[in-house]
Design an enzyme around this catalytic site. Structure first.
Site, PDB file in Angstrom:
ATOM      1  N   HIS A 136       0.463  -0.645  -0.037  1.00 26.46           N
ATOM      2  CA  HIS A 136       0.167  -0.175  -0.341  1.00 26.46           C
ATOM      3  C   HIS A 136       0.977   1.721   0.278  1.00 26.46           C
ATOM      4  O   HIS A 136       0.557   2.150  -0.194  1.00 26.46           O
ATOM      5  CB  HIS A 136      -0.944   0.281   1.169  1.00 26.46           C
ATOM      6  CG  HIS A 136      -2.256  -0.746   1.039  1.00 26.46           C
ATOM      7  ND1 HIS A 136      -2.021  -1.592   2.444  1.00 26.46           N
ATOM      8  CD2 HIS A 136      -2.904  -1.319  -0.418  1.00 26.46           C
ATOM      9  CE1 HIS A 136      -3.415  -2.549   2.250  1.00 26.46           C
ATOM     10  NE2 HIS A 136      -3.612  -2.591   0.864  1.00 26.46           N
ATOM     11  N   ARG A 176      -2.253  -7.028  -7.932  1.00 24.37           N
ATOM     12  CA  ARG A 176      -0.935  -7.770  -7.983  1.00 24.37           C
ATOM     13  C   ARG A 176      -0.728  -8.806  -8.616  1.00 24.37           C
ATOM     14  O   ARG A 176       0.461  -9.006  -9.415  1.00 24.37           O
ATOM     15  CB  ARG A 176      -1.316  -8.408  -6.692  1.00 24.37           C
ATOM     16  CG  ARG A 176      -1.003  -7.032  -5.264  1.00 24.37           C
ATOM     17  CD  ARG A 176      -0.651  -7.890  -4.611  1.00 24.37           C
ATOM     18  NE  ARG A 176      -3.115  -8.019  -4.244  1.00 24.37           N
ATOM     19  CZ  ARG A 176      -3.628  -8.271  -3.451  1.00 24.37           C
ATOM     20  NH1 ARG A 176      -3.270  -8.630  -1.645  1.00 24.37           N
ATOM     21  NH2 ARG A 176      -4.654  -8.531  -3.468  1.00 24.37           N
ATOM     22  N   SER A 204      -3.287  -8.375   3.138  1.00 20.49           N
ATOM     23  CA  SER A 204      -3.546  -7.252   4.192  1.00 20.49           C
ATOM     24  C   SER A 204      -4.240  -8.608   4.950  1.00 20.49           C
ATOM     25  O   SER A 204      -3.736  -8.623   6.235  1.00 20.49           O
ATOM     26  CB  SER A 204      -4.225  -6.572   4.485  1.00 20.49           C
ATOM     27  OG  SER A 204      -3.894  -5.390   3.915  1.00 20.49           O
TER      28      SER A 204
END
Ligand code: PNS
Length: 160
Positions: free
Chosen positions: A18, A91, A129
């Protein structure tokens, strides 16, 4: 005219992926709003104030970056803040379908709204996350994956 971009997410917690994306976004926008979602369908590990605090700690102070939270539709938040660009990270191929649908829906809801996808550094393509939470929950080492303040917050959260 000033170009304002919004980088939305749950940031539960923020990762190195991030924070890398925040810096990369600055080549595309004059101002970047890091927008933390309040209305997650999942129960977050960290409260909204905790996530905001972690982002502030992990991202070096820059007058071009501000931190906000939002509830409801992202495009409404973006419109109210004069943002015309949405930044999202991509990603892997597995991210694509969901991100593509969201970008199309956001453009359907707000015709001038464009989504720009940025890719993380090669060594962060596996980073999410949820994986960071999982590793930390079982006492694994998350240093290098998140800012030291985030690692500390995870350690405290999962301390026995
Ligand atoms: O980090 P995340 O959980 O992948 O972020 C998802 C987020 C918060 C960007 C997305 O769920 C969102 O924009 N939520 C707000 C509601 C909305 O506008 N949804 C998009 C319409 S398809």
């Amino acid at each position: 005219m000033k170009r304002i971009a919004v980088y939305p997410g749950s940031f539960d917690p923020p990762t190195r992926g991030h924070t890398d994306l925040v810096q990369r976004s600055l080549v595309l926008a004059d101002e970047l709003i890091v927008a933390v979602s309040r209305n997650s369908s999942k129960e977050p590990l960290f409260s909204l104030p905790e996530r905001m605090e972690m982002l502030r700690a992990a991202i070096p102070a820059d007058p071009r970056i501000r931190f906000e939270s939002f509830e409801g539709l992202l495009v409404e938040f973006a419109r109210k803040n004069g943002a015309t660009l949405i930044i999202r990270g991509l990603r892997a191929v597995s991210d694509f379908e969901y991100e593509f649908q969201m970008a199309m829906m956001n453009r359907h809801l707000s015709s001038g709204m464009e989504t720009v996808f940025l890719v993380p550094p090669e060594d962060a393509t596996y980073l999410s996350s949820s994986l960071v939470r999982e590793v930390a929950r079982h006492g694994g080492d998350v240093s290098g994956l998140v800012h030291p303040k985030v690692a500390e917050a995870l350690r405290r959260r999962f301390a026995k």
